[in-house]
Design an enzyme around this catalytic site. Structure first.
Site, short mmCIF file in Angstrom:
data_model
loop_
_atom_site.label_atom_id
_atom_site.label_comp_id
_atom_site.label_asym_id
_atom_site.label_seq_id
_atom_site.Cartn_x
_atom_site.Cartn_y
_atom_site.Cartn_z
N ARG A 8 0.69 35.84 -35.06
CA ARG A 8 1.86 36.28 -35.80
C ARG A 8 3.10 35.41 -35.58
O ARG A 8 4.09 35.54 -36.29
CB ARG A 8 2.17 37.76 -35.43
CG ARG A 8 1.12 38.71 -35.97
CD ARG A 8 1.13 40.05 -35.26
NE ARG A 8 0.33 40.03 -34.03
CZ ARG A 8 0.05 41.12 -33.29
NH1 ARG A 8 0.51 42.29 -33.65
NH2 ARG A 8 -0.68 41.03 -32.21
N LYS A 15 1.25 31.85 -27.43
CA LYS A 15 2.31 32.87 -27.39
C LYS A 15 2.96 33.00 -26.01
O LYS A 15 4.19 33.01 -25.90
CB LYS A 15 1.73 34.23 -27.80
CG LYS A 15 2.67 35.39 -27.56
CD LYS A 15 2.30 36.64 -28.32
CE LYS A 15 1.02 37.27 -27.87
NZ LYS A 15 0.74 38.52 -28.60
#
Ligand code: UD1
Ligand code: CA
Length: 461
Positions: A8, A15
């Site tokens: 995302r 991340k």
């Protein structure tokens, strides 16, 4: 758990290596874990860009488990089985932390662990009530009691379940042996075709094992960072918390929301930090200083009573007590400014020692130089330290006066108490107490200007 990609974020970086509060998200989680257990009992599950992640946090001394293909949070724990078994003894209690939720505190982890023991639970989840629970797993309680029946992920939740505001934080305590006796009952029959660790709640519930839940007092501690917007929110929170910590410890910060102060920075009592200041990395600032606006200070150590005027840039440098810097000074790595010394506007320094009380107030470049005490460096002085291949050193002994616009061609040594006349180009050593003039002699043509004007007047007539 730190093996996920972070789809995302739309990023080429994993991340958990994205930074908030000046360091990787995962580094925050590890630092907190280390307050609860020693590094040898911490296992980081890595997978996506595993080597980069390992390298970024290896310095902490934690262990690593490789989850080569990432098939979900349940799978992450499956691959950790052998490593956690170690020399044959499974840990009584396995605490699982989410590598992308960096605001968790050691106190909350301890509470989770203690509650789990006190409840004699097989699995305990840390939960929180969120105003906007979207995206998180929802906690299904058995008749509103301590016991949990299941965790339902956003994608599988019914409209009624989606209204539940109590979310699963992604932090858990497990009975180690029971976890691995039952973990193979997880399946991939869900929206993502992954093994969800969250399904262990239902697995244990069906096996008549106790699944408990404890709610955080401060829900913001468990916030995850799945999107850049979430990261920005966490970063702002951490920065503001850091400012608050400094304010509580006697530091004045004007307009704290404009300042960027990394978590490890230390600042002494009665120091004043003006708006739009950045204090980064391992910077330490003494007491009674004033750091004026637009200064960016990285990994530097500043003594007491130092004034840093606006727009000063500093990296890997040291500044002694009572020194005055700026406006617009540039201290590059290895600059060591002595007690009470002055470095003024548009002065660039690199790898130098500037002695006690010495002054370089205007427009200079001082690199690879050792400058003694009580030295005056005139405006526009340049150390010519680089010959195109090698760097050379300039030594300026105590009490020297360098006239303005001098170029000192290194290697060169200016002896104690010597004078260098303004605009000199110094290529040879100057002995102590001498005067060196390195410029061509001035000639004066008497009446030249008047004669020129007279000639022009004559022409116009
Ligand atoms: C997870 C929980 C959700 C909870 C939320 C809290 C599951 C299925 N869902 O969702 O109930 O509300 O956390 O933040 O667990 N990871 C691995 N290996 C994998 C997959 C993920 O190590 O195969 C790591 C990720 O790097 C991350 C953590 O596990 O640090 C959580 O994974 P993530 O994909 O962020 O889970 P969420 O969707 O946030
Ligand atoms: Ca997450």
């Amino acid at each position: 758990m730190a093996a996920g990609k972070g789809t995302r974020l739309k990023s080429k970086h994993p991340k958990v290596l994205h930074e908030i509060g000046g360091k990787p998200i995962l580094a925050h989680v590890i630092a907190t874990a280390q307050k609860v257990v020693p590094a040898r009992d911490i296992f980081v599950i890595i997978g996506h860009e595993a080597e980069r992640v390992r390298e970024a946090v290896a310095g902490t001394g934690v262990n690593f488990v490789l989850q080569a293909t990432q098939r979900g949070t349940g799978h992450a724990l499956m691959v950790a089985r052998e490593t956690l078994l170690g020399n044959g003894n499974m840990y009584d209690q396995v605490i699982v932390l989410s590598g992308d939720a960096p605001l968790i505190t050691a106190e909350t982890i301890r509470k989770l662990s203690d509650f789990h023991s006190a409840q004699k639970a097989t699995m305990t989840l840390l939960t929180a009530d969120l105003d906007d629970p979207y995206g998180y797993g929802r906690v299904i309680r058995k008749g509103g009691r301590v016991d949990v029946q299941a965790i339902v992920e956003e994608k599988s939740a019914t409209p009624v379940q989606k209204k539940i505001r109590e979310i699963n934080s992604g932090f858990y305590a497990f009975d180690g042996a029971a976890l691995y006796e039952h973990i193979d009952r997880l399946s991939t029959e869900n929206a993502h075709s992954e093994y969800y660790l969250t399904d262990m709640a239902a697995v244990f519930h069906r096996a008549r094992k106790k699944v408990a839940a404890i709610k955080t007092v401060d829900a913001s501690e468990v916030l995850g960072s799945n999107t850049r917007t979430e990261m920005m929110v966490l970063d702002a929170r951490l920065r503001l918390a850091k400012c608050r910590e400094l304010l509580e410890n006697g530091v004045t910060i004007f307009y704290p929301h404009t300042c960027v102060i990394d978590s490890e920075v230390e600042v002494g009592v009665d120091t004043v930090i003006e708006p739009f200041v950045q204090l980064l990395g391992s910077t330490k600032i003494g007491a009674d200083c004033r750091i004026r606006s637009y200064s960016v200070i990285g990994n530097s150590i500043i003594g007491d009573r130092v004034t840093v005027k606006p727009g000063t840039i500093m990296e890997d440098s040291r500044v002694g007590a009572g020194a005055v810097l700026g406006p617009y000074s540039h201290l590059r790595p290895g600059s060591d400014v002595g007690e009470g010394a002055h470095v003024g506007n548009f002065v660039e320094t690199k790898k130098i020692k500037l002695g006690k009380g010495s002054k370089a107030n205007h427009l200079s470049y001082l690199g690879d130089a050792e400058i003694g005490e009580g030295v005056n460096i005139g405006a526009g002085t340049i150390t010519c330290n680089y010959d195109g291949v090698n760097k050379h050193k300039t030594v300026i002994e105590d009490g020297v006066f360098i006239g303005s616009d001098s170029t000192l061609v290194a290697p060169v040594n200016i002896g104690r108490g010597a004078y260098v006349a303004a605009a000199s180009c110094i290529t040879e050593d100057v002995p102590a107490d001498a005067l060196a003039l390195g410029r061509s002699r001035q000639t004066v043509k008497e009446g030249w200007a008047r004669a020129k004007r007279d000639a022009q007047k004559e022409k116009r007539r």
